[in-house]
Design an enzyme around this catalytic site. Structure first.
Site, short mmCIF file in Angstrom:
data_model
loop_
_atom_site.label_atom_id
_atom_site.label_comp_id
_atom_site.label_asym_id
_atom_site.label_seq_id
_atom_site.Cartn_x
_atom_site.Cartn_y
_atom_site.Cartn_z
N ARG A 186 -8.93 -128.19 -21.60
CA ARG A 186 -9.74 -129.21 -22.29
C ARG A 186 -11.18 -129.14 -21.79
O ARG A 186 -12.13 -129.13 -22.57
CB ARG A 186 -9.14 -130.60 -22.06
CG ARG A 186 -7.86 -130.82 -22.86
CD ARG A 186 -7.46 -132.29 -22.90
NE ARG A 186 -6.89 -132.75 -21.66
CZ ARG A 186 -5.57 -132.86 -21.41
NH1 ARG A 186 -4.70 -132.54 -22.35
NH2 ARG A 186 -5.14 -133.31 -20.26
N PHE B 226 -0.17 -132.48 -32.67
CA PHE B 226 0.62 -132.75 -31.46
C PHE B 226 -0.30 -133.40 -30.43
O PHE B 226 -0.44 -132.93 -29.29
CB PHE B 226 1.26 -131.46 -30.89
CG PHE B 226 2.07 -130.69 -31.89
CD1 PHE B 226 3.36 -131.09 -32.18
CD2 PHE B 226 1.54 -129.58 -32.54
CE1 PHE B 226 4.13 -130.38 -33.11
CE2 PHE B 226 2.30 -128.88 -33.47
CZ PHE B 226 3.59 -129.28 -33.75
N ASP C 50 0.86 -136.77 -34.72
CA ASP C 50 1.97 -136.71 -33.76
C ASP C 50 3.16 -137.43 -34.37
O ASP C 50 2.99 -138.41 -35.11
CB ASP C 50 1.59 -137.35 -32.42
CG ASP C 50 2.48 -136.86 -31.27
OD1 ASP C 50 2.01 -136.03 -30.46
OD2 ASP C 50 3.65 -137.29 -31.19
N SER C 51 4.37 -136.97 -34.06
CA SER C 51 5.55 -137.62 -34.65
C SER C 51 5.92 -138.88 -33.86
O SER C 51 6.73 -139.68 -34.33
CB SER C 51 6.73 -136.65 -34.68
OG SER C 51 6.99 -136.19 -33.38
N ALA D 205 4.61 -132.53 -37.93
CA ALA D 205 3.36 -131.76 -38.00
C ALA D 205 3.25 -130.88 -39.25
O ALA D 205 2.24 -130.96 -39.97
CB ALA D 205 3.23 -130.91 -36.75
N ASP E 178 -0.85 -127.93 -30.18
CA ASP E 178 -0.26 -127.98 -28.84
C ASP E 178 1.18 -128.50 -28.92
O ASP E 178 1.50 -129.59 -28.45
CB ASP E 178 -1.13 -128.90 -27.95
CG ASP E 178 -0.70 -128.88 -26.50
OD1 ASP E 178 0.06 -127.98 -26.11
OD2 ASP E 178 -1.14 -129.78 -25.75
N CYS F 165 3.71 -123.78 -24.66
CA CYS F 165 4.18 -124.04 -23.30
C CYS F 165 5.59 -123.45 -23.13
O CYS F 165 6.35 -123.89 -22.28
CB CYS F 165 4.15 -125.53 -22.99
SG CYS F 165 5.02 -126.54 -24.17
N1 SAH Z 1 -1.77 -132.21 -26.74
C1 SAH Z 1 -1.18 -133.18 -25.84
C2 SAH Z 1 0.22 -132.83 -25.43
C3 SAH Z 1 1.15 -132.55 -26.56
S1 SAH Z 1 2.83 -132.59 -26.11
C4 SAH Z 1 -2.07 -133.36 -24.61
O1 SAH Z 1 -2.89 -132.46 -24.32
O2 SAH Z 1 -1.94 -134.38 -23.96
C5 SAH Z 1 3.64 -132.40 -27.61
C6 SAH Z 1 3.56 -133.57 -28.55
O3 SAH Z 1 4.19 -133.16 -29.77
C7 SAH Z 1 4.26 -134.84 -28.13
O4 SAH Z 1 3.35 -135.90 -28.15
C8 SAH Z 1 5.36 -135.06 -29.19
O5 SAH Z 1 5.52 -136.43 -29.54
C9 SAH Z 1 4.83 -134.29 -30.35
N2 SAH Z 1 5.81 -133.76 -31.31
C10 SAH Z 1 7.02 -133.20 -31.06
N3 SAH Z 1 7.58 -132.75 -32.20
C11 SAH Z 1 6.71 -133.00 -33.19
C12 SAH Z 1 6.70 -132.76 -34.59
N4 SAH Z 1 7.71 -132.12 -35.21
N5 SAH Z 1 5.63 -133.14 -35.31
C13 SAH Z 1 4.59 -133.77 -34.72
N6 SAH Z 1 4.54 -134.04 -33.40
C14 SAH Z 1 5.58 -133.66 -32.64
#
Ligand code: SAH
Length: 390
Positions: free
Chosen positions: A208, A224, A246-247, A273, A293, A333
């Site tokens: 970041r 995400f 985000d979901s 997403a 992400d 990740c």
């Molecule tokens: N970018 C964030 C971390 C993301 S972690 C940071 O830097 O802090 C992954 C995220 O994806 C989580 O918040 C989770 O709620 C979300 N997530 C998981 N499956 C998902 C989906 N199918 N659609 C949208 N969001 C999702």
């Protein structure tokens, strides 16, 4: 202390610095695994009975032993304190205290131990039955390390489930429901108890910091987004309008709150997403930057093909949402998906969407997430920065 004897030649990995022992490496005629309770400590020996170190043992898991010391030890508070101080010194040098990962499992030398710092609150994950039994000396060591207001032993990890450990959080001192955290000139509120990981993704912090300036002046789609670390940071760094997907509704709610606390406003989409991105595409929306992400989409090696297809789908959508010259920051990740794999997957996916990309930068996990040089699994995060040429 019990002893755990390895089969002939199975000691080579440990001798080369590795810390893990798999059940098929144990000489079960000499030291049957059924002689162990989850969490026992054992002196590990090679086939000639030479001591290799001390391990925590769980006979019920495939990864049944984790070396925690190269000598014969019964870890006490002093043993933990030495390791915690070594870890603290590194974070001090990085200048990331008091909001950081203080202890990163194998990377800091104790397999299964995670400690994240949120100011004067420490959130601990004990991911092995062995560590669970050593909670008392660890707690004492943490008390000697720093005058924490509270310490939360969090249950929210898949590692704990694998080891069949109790699912309840354990609180010492005063641990508020929500904690404040500073990053890149922004103030964030995180949810320690109901949040993900320990509440914050410190592993992306260095990325970041490094890539945020690229977002200046761009409209940003943060897919995400969790509680808005990228999105809010981008806004603060001078981006154009930011849309978060985000979901998780609670995560997005916190993202909105974090934006307002920093004088910003986000467009929030609580949705899955891929369909949400598809809807933006249908609506003709374009963004100067798209950030992807996702959670780990390849959890096991055998999921690699399906996972790659999933990354490809998301990245194709992301690439087609870019304005000409736009920037795509694509993260993964999943340890099993290498940086090269991700790079190829994103490039091919973008071409399918008629976008030609150049790769302008690569990032990994933050420096407060040290890797163990002999354990490839400890390297998991990659963030690739692409720019659209068309
Ligand atoms: N970018 C964030 C971390 C993301 S972690 C940071 O830097 O802090 C992954 C995220 O994806 C989580 O918040 C989770 O709620 C979300 N997530 C998981 N499956 C998902 C989906 N199918 N659609 C949208 N969001 C999702």
């Amino acid at each position: 202390m019990k002893s755990l004897q390895l089969r002939a030649r199975e000691e080579r990995r440990l001798r080369s610095g590795h810390l893990w022992i798999y059940s098929n490496e144990v000489d079960i005629t000499a030291t049957p695994l059924k002689g162990f309770e989850p969490g026992d400590l054992a002196v590990v020996t090679d086939a000639r009975r030479q001591v290799l170190g001390t391990a925590t043992v769980n006979p019920n898991t495939l990864l049944c032993g984790r070396l925690i010391d190269r000598g014969r030890v019964e870890p006490d508070a002093r043993w933990f304190l030495i390791r915690l101080r070594r870890a603290w010194a590194w974070r001090e040098r990085l200048g990331v205290l008091p909001y950081c990962r203080l202890f990163n499992s194998e990377g800091d030398g104790v397999s299964g131990l995670i400690v994240d710092l949120y100011g004067d609150v420490a959130v601990v994950q004990l991911n092995t039955a062995g560590l669970e039994r050593l909670k008392e000396p660890l707690l004492q060591a943490l008390g000697e390390l720093h005058d924490f207001r509270g310490i939360l032993f969090s249950n929210s990890s898949s590692g704990r489930r694998l080891e069949n450990l109790a699912a309840a959080d354990d609180v010492f001192g005063d641990v508020p429901e929500h904690c404040q955290l500073d990053e890149a000139g922004c103030r964030f509120t995180v949810d320690l108890k109901a949040g993900q990981k320990t509440g914050w993704y410190f592993d992306q912090r260095d990325n970041r910091q490094r890539f945020m300036p690229l977002l200046r002046g761009c409209s940003v789609l943060d897919v995400f987004s969790y509680v808005g670390a990228w999105g809010v940071g981008a806004g603060k760094a001078g981006s154009g309008p930011v849309t978060c997907i985000d979901s998780s509704a609670p995560a997005l709610e916190l993202a909105g709150q974090n934006a307002r606390a920093n004088g910003l406003d986000l467009e929030l989409m609580a949705a899955d997403a891929a369909p949400a991105m598809q809807a933006l595409r249908t609506a003709g929306r374009q963004f100067g930057a798209v950030l992807l992400d996702p959670p780990p989409l390849v959890k096991r090696k055998k999921d690699l093909q399906a996972g790659k297809a999933h990354y490809a789908k998301l990245n194709e959508l992301g690439a087609t949402l870019l304005a000409p010259g736009g920037i795509l920051i694509s993260s993964s990740c999943s340890h099993h998906l290498s940086a090269e794999d991700l790079q190829r997957t994103v490039y091919k996916a973008a071409r399918r969407g008629n976008r030609e990309l150049q790769l302008v930068a690569r990032g990994g996990q933050s420096a407060d997430h040290p890797l163990h040089p002999a354990i490839p699994e400890t390297e998991y995060l990659k963030a690739l920065v692409f720019r659209a040429l068309n």
